[in-house]
Design a protein around this motif. Structure first.
Motif, PDB file in Angstrom:
ATOM      1  N   GLY A   1       0.785  -1.231   0.000  1.00 55.67           N
ATOM      2  CA  GLY A   1       0.000   0.000   0.000  1.00 55.67           C
ATOM      3  C   GLY A   1       0.809   1.269   0.000  1.00 55.67           C
ATOM      4  O   GLY A   1       0.312   2.323  -0.418  1.00 55.67           O
ATOM      5  N   LEU A   2       2.058   1.222   0.435  1.00 57.10           N
ATOM      6  CA  LEU A   2       2.852   2.450   0.526  1.00 57.10           C
ATOM      7  C   LEU A   2       3.136   3.028  -0.857  1.00 57.10           C
ATOM      8  O   LEU A   2       3.058   4.248  -1.055  1.00 57.10           O
TER       9      LEU A   2
ATOM     10  N   GLY B   1      -4.696   2.515  -1.734  1.00 55.63           N
ATOM     11  CA  GLY B   1      -3.460   2.373  -0.975  1.00 55.63           C
ATOM     12  C   GLY B   1      -3.700   2.202   0.504  1.00 55.63           C
ATOM     13  O   GLY B   1      -3.052   1.373   1.165  1.00 55.63           O
ATOM     14  N   MET B   2      -4.645   2.961   1.057  1.00 60.40           N
ATOM     15  CA  MET B   2      -4.930   2.851   2.482  1.00 60.40           C
ATOM     16  C   MET B   2      -5.551   1.497   2.810  1.00 60.40           C
ATOM     17  O   MET B   2      -5.270   0.911   3.867  1.00 60.40           O
ATOM     18  N   ARG B   3      -6.358   0.984   1.891  1.00 62.90           N
ATOM     19  CA  ARG B   3      -6.941  -0.348   2.094  1.00 62.90           C
ATOM     20  C   ARG B   3      -5.857  -1.427   2.068  1.00 62.90           C
ATOM     21  O   ARG B   3      -5.867  -2.352   2.871  1.00 62.90           O
ATOM     22  N   GLN B   4      -4.914  -1.301   1.133  1.00 64.97           N
ATOM     23  CA  GLN B   4      -3.813  -2.255   1.060  1.00 64.97           C
ATOM     24  C   GLN B   4      -2.943  -2.181   2.312  1.00 64.97           C
ATOM     25  O   GLN B   4      -2.554  -3.210   2.877  1.00 64.97           O
ATOM     26  N   LEU B   5      -2.635  -0.954   2.735  1.00 62.53           N
ATOM     27  CA  LEU B   5      -1.797  -0.781   3.914  1.00 62.53           C
ATOM     28  C   LEU B   5      -2.487  -1.321   5.159  1.00 62.53           C
ATOM     29  O   LEU B   5      -1.880  -2.016   5.983  1.00 62.53           O
ATOM     30  N   SER B   6      -3.765  -1.015   5.316  1.00 61.36           N
ATOM     31  CA  SER B   6      -4.489  -1.400   6.517  1.00 61.36           C
ATOM     32  C   SER B   6      -4.659  -2.914   6.628  1.00 61.36           C
ATOM     33  O   SER B   6      -4.464  -3.493   7.694  1.00 61.36           O
ATOM     34  N   SER B   7      -5.004  -3.557   5.513  1.00 64.33           N
ATOM     35  CA  SER B   7      -5.244  -5.005   5.538  1.00 64.33           C
ATOM     36  C   SER B   7      -3.964  -5.813   5.391  1.00 64.33           C
ATOM     37  O   SER B   7      -3.925  -6.994   5.739  1.00 64.33           O
TER      38      SER B   7
ATOM     39  N   PHE C   1     -16.340  16.409  -2.899  1.00 63.06           N
ATOM     40  CA  PHE C   1     -17.273  15.376  -2.452  1.00 63.06           C
ATOM     41  C   PHE C   1     -16.668  13.988  -2.677  1.00 63.06           C
ATOM     42  O   PHE C   1     -16.806  13.106  -1.824  1.00 63.06           O
ATOM     43  N   ILE C   2     -15.980  13.787  -3.806  1.00 64.19           N
ATOM     44  CA  ILE C   2     -15.271  12.525  -4.028  1.00 64.19           C
ATOM     45  C   ILE C   2     -14.156  12.360  -2.995  1.00 64.19           C
ATOM     46  O   ILE C   2     -13.916  11.257  -2.483  1.00 64.19           O
ATOM     47  N   SER C   3     -13.500  13.458  -2.674  1.00 62.14           N
ATOM     48  CA  SER C   3     -12.486  13.426  -1.622  1.00 62.14           C
ATOM     49  C   SER C   3     -13.100  13.004  -0.293  1.00 62.14           C
ATOM     50  O   SER C   3     -12.543  12.167   0.431  1.00 62.14           O
ATOM     51  N   PHE C   4     -14.256  13.571   0.032  1.00 64.18           N
ATOM     52  CA  PHE C   4     -14.960  13.213   1.270  1.00 64.18           C
ATOM     53  C   PHE C   4     -15.278  11.721   1.301  1.00 64.18           C
ATOM     54  O   PHE C   4     -15.039  11.034   2.308  1.00 64.18           O
ATOM     55  N   LEU C   5     -15.819  11.184   0.202  1.00 65.95           N
ATOM     56  CA  LEU C   5     -16.182   9.767   0.155  1.00 65.95           C
ATOM     57  C   LEU C   5     -14.950   8.866   0.291  1.00 65.95           C
ATOM     58  O   LEU C   5     -14.968   7.865   1.030  1.00 65.95           O
ATOM     59  N   SER C   6     -13.878   9.213  -0.426  1.00 67.97           N
ATOM     60  CA  SER C   6     -12.660   8.396  -0.377  1.00 67.97           C
ATOM     61  C   SER C   6     -12.053   8.388   1.015  1.00 67.97           C
ATOM     62  O   SER C   6     -11.649   7.332   1.533  1.00 67.97           O
ATOM     63  N   LEU C   7     -11.977   9.549   1.640  1.00 70.19           N
ATOM     64  CA  LEU C   7     -11.392   9.649   2.978  1.00 70.19           C
ATOM     65  C   LEU C   7     -12.269   8.972   4.032  1.00 70.19           C
ATOM     66  O   LEU C   7     -11.764   8.337   4.963  1.00 70.19           O
ATOM     67  N   ALA C   8     -13.594   9.118   3.885  1.00 72.41           N
ATOM     68  CA  ALA C   8     -14.504   8.443   4.817  1.00 72.41           C
ATOM     69  C   ALA C   8     -14.367   6.930   4.702  1.00 72.41           C
ATOM     70  O   ALA C   8     -14.356   6.208   5.712  1.00 72.41           O
TER      71      ALA C   8
ATOM     72  N   VAL D   1      -9.530   1.597   8.049  1.00 74.99           N
ATOM     73  CA  VAL D   1      -8.519   1.557   9.109  1.00 74.99           C
ATOM     74  C   VAL D   1      -9.133   1.087  10.427  1.00 74.99           C
ATOM     75  O   VAL D   1      -8.531   0.293  11.160  1.00 74.99           O
ATOM     76  N   LEU D   2     -10.338   1.541  10.733  1.00 74.93           N
ATOM     77  CA  LEU D   2     -10.992   1.128  11.978  1.00 74.93           C
ATOM     78  C   LEU D   2     -11.439  -0.326  11.912  1.00 74.93           C
ATOM     79  O   LEU D   2     -11.340  -1.063  12.906  1.00 74.93           O
ATOM     80  N   HIS D   3     -11.937  -0.758  10.763  1.00 77.06           N
ATOM     81  CA  HIS D   3     -12.412  -2.136  10.623  1.00 77.06           C
ATOM     82  C   HIS D   3     -11.275  -3.135  10.811  1.00 77.06           C
ATOM     83  O   HIS D   3     -11.447  -4.169  11.480  1.00 77.06           O
ATOM     84  N   ASP D   4     -10.116  -2.838  10.251  1.00 75.18           N
ATOM     85  CA  ASP D   4      -8.981  -3.751  10.343  1.00 75.18           C
ATOM     86  C   ASP D   4      -8.294  -3.698  11.703  1.00 75.18           C
ATOM     87  O   ASP D   4      -7.304  -4.410  11.934  1.00 75.18           O
ATOM     88  N   ARG D   5      -8.815  -2.876  12.610  1.00 76.48           N
ATOM     89  CA  ARG D   5      -8.248  -2.794  13.954  1.00 76.48           C
ATOM     90  C   ARG D   5      -8.535  -4.060  14.763  1.00 76.48           C
ATOM     91  O   ARG D   5      -7.810  -4.380  15.701  1.00 76.48           O
ATOM     92  N   ARG D   6      -9.577  -4.790  14.395  1.00 80.34           N
ATOM     93  CA  ARG D   6      -9.934  -5.990  15.155  1.00 80.34           C
ATOM     94  C   ARG D   6      -8.838  -7.057  15.100  1.00 80.34           C
ATOM     95  O   ARG D   6      -8.388  -7.535  16.134  1.00 80.34           O
ATOM     96  N   PRO D   7      -8.385  -7.450  13.907  1.00 84.34           N
ATOM     97  CA  PRO D   7      -7.318  -8.459  13.887  1.00 84.34           C
ATOM     98  C   PRO D   7      -5.926  -7.910  14.211  1.00 84.34           C
ATOM     99  O   PRO D   7      -5.027  -8.679  14.544  1.00 84.34           O
ATOM    100  N   GLU D   8      -5.746  -6.611  14.093  1.00 82.08           N
ATOM    101  CA  GLU D   8      -4.429  -6.014  14.338  1.00 82.08           C
ATOM    102  C   GLU D   8      -4.610  -4.788  15.232  1.00 82.08           C
ATOM    103  O   GLU D   8      -4.812  -3.678  14.758  1.00 82.08           O
ATOM    104  N   ARG D   9      -4.501  -4.985  16.524  1.00 82.03           N
ATOM    105  CA  ARG D   9      -4.779  -3.906  17.483  1.00 82.03           C
ATOM    106  C   ARG D   9      -3.532  -3.062  17.724  1.00 82.03           C
ATOM    107  O   ARG D   9      -2.821  -3.227  18.725  1.00 82.03           O
TER     108      ARG D   9
END
Length: 402
Positions: free
Chosen positions: A58-59, A107-113, A152-159, A165-173
């Protein structure tokens, strides 16, 4: 330095930025220059961390996203200085902005997961469709409409990145995940405020220039906390490697002893296990089969042990399980069940079934006098008693076994 420390630094940085903006009137060209620099610095941070990191999923994608956003900001700056025609810079900044934020989410999805999925790239369908519509209708020439759609696309992408990032916190705290998600969420909220300010300036809580300035700080913060995330992940991997038996995947002696309470509590039990005649298994079937036996044994015990227990390989064919809040009767029932489980294990070596049995010594804290070392000695004495009495059984420590 912890994530909480850097969060405090980030808050102080925002306060300093606000005071600076109150003291000096920044023109739009300066804001755009800072906006461009924030993306360039972030991209360089991502690329450097990717170069230094063994696991940099993801980097590189994040760097591409930030570089695209830097290009969008650069074109806007050139347009502000009348270097480019209005039609060229407005369309260019619109295209690079949409693609940049979409790639940022990937990229953030790749990095987070920690993994790459081709299906994530389907998100690029959204900016492609909008670009085609913009080219056909030429709505990008209207500043308010172009800015509203882009943000607005920026808002959706960032949201979406925040949720990931929060969802993947469960397996990787990792502690920094919360801080990183807060910064991305703040940037997302600011993008939405910019949309409101462009479409309905009368009710907007702040001007776009203020929102852009705070978002610049968010971009630096995102880069910072992404680096911390990679660092914390590497440290967690090192701790896991230090605490894990490399062959079986269960905890090792170091991890097991660190899990033990300093003072034994009432009704805690220790099960000391030893595979019977394991040397004969190695001599008859070979060391590869011996390793397979150890792995199968560890997996079987892990699956049949109470979830609250701690299980580890102490060395060789010796394993241990610590069962909190377990009296002598419950501990013996658990040990006898494990003896049956091991006796039924099917381990194959070139078409031959490898016979397996286990001896288990059981001791409880009720007889240990509050000492962990005494509990271990008692379980060891019970284990020897199980072996001396014929193996393939569990024996509870008592005064006779001592």
């Amino acid at each position: 330095m912890t994530a909480a420390y850097w969060c405090g630094v980030f808050i102080d940085f925002i306060a300093f930025g606000i005071m600076t903006l109150q003291s000096f009137q920044l023109d739009l060209a300066t804001v755009l220059l800072l906006h461009q620099c924030s993306f360039l610095v972030g991209a360089l941070c991502f690329l450097y961390t990717r170069w230094q990191s063994k696991r940099g999923e993801g980097l590189g994608t994040l760097a591409i996203g930030f570089l695209s956003l830097a290009m969008s900001s650069t074109l806007a700056g050139l347009g502000e200085r009348s270097v480019l025609s209005h039609e060229i810079w407005t369309f260019g900044t619109f295209v690079f902005g949409l693609i940049g934020y979409s790639v940022f989410w990937v990229g953030m999805r790749q990095l987070s997961s920690g993994r790459r999925r081709r299906i994530d790239w389907l998100v690029l369908v959204i900016p492609v469709v909008l670009i085609v519509v913009a080219f056909a209708t030429r709505f990008y020439l209207v500043d308010a409409v172009r800015g509203a759609v882009s943000n607005f696309i920026s808002f959706l992408s960032l949201a979406a990145a925040t949720a990931t990032v929060l969802h993947d916190r469960r397996p990787e705290r990792l502690p920094v995940r919360v801080v990183l998600s807060c910064v991305i969420a703040l940037s997302s909220l600011l993008a939405l405020l910019i949309v409101v300010a462009m479409l309905t300036p009368a009710i907007a809580p702040m001007t776009p220039r203020w929102a852009f300035f705070i978002r610049i700080i968010c971009h630096f913060a995102i880069a910072l906390f992404v680096i911390i995330l990679v660092k914390e992940r590497a440290e967690a991997a090192l701790r896991h490697a230090a605490d894990t038996d490399m062959l079986t995947g269960v905890g090792n002696r170091r991890w097991f002893t660190s899990r033990m309470p300093k003072v034994m509590r009432a009704d805690d039990a220790l099960l000391l296990m030893d595979l019977d005649l394991f040397k004969q298994v190695n001599d008859r079937f070979g060391h590869d089969t011996g390793d397979q036996v150890l792995v199968s044994f560890a997996d079987a015990i892990s699956r049949n042990l109470n979830a609250s227990g701690s299980f580890a390989r102490l060395g060789g064919e010796e394993f241990a399980a610590y069962l909190p809040k377990t009296n002598a009767l419950e501990a013996m029932k658990a040990a006898e069940r494990l003896v049956d489980v091991v006796g039924k294990l099917e381990v194959d070596s070139n078409g031959q079934r490898v016979p397996l049995t286990v001896s288990i010594g059981v001791a409880t804290s009720a007889d240990a006098g509050g000492s962990w070392s005494d509990l271990l000695k008692m379980a060891d004495a019970a284990l020897y008693a199980a072996k001396d009495s014929g193996r393939n059984r569990a024996v509870l420590y008592d005064k006779i076994a001592a």
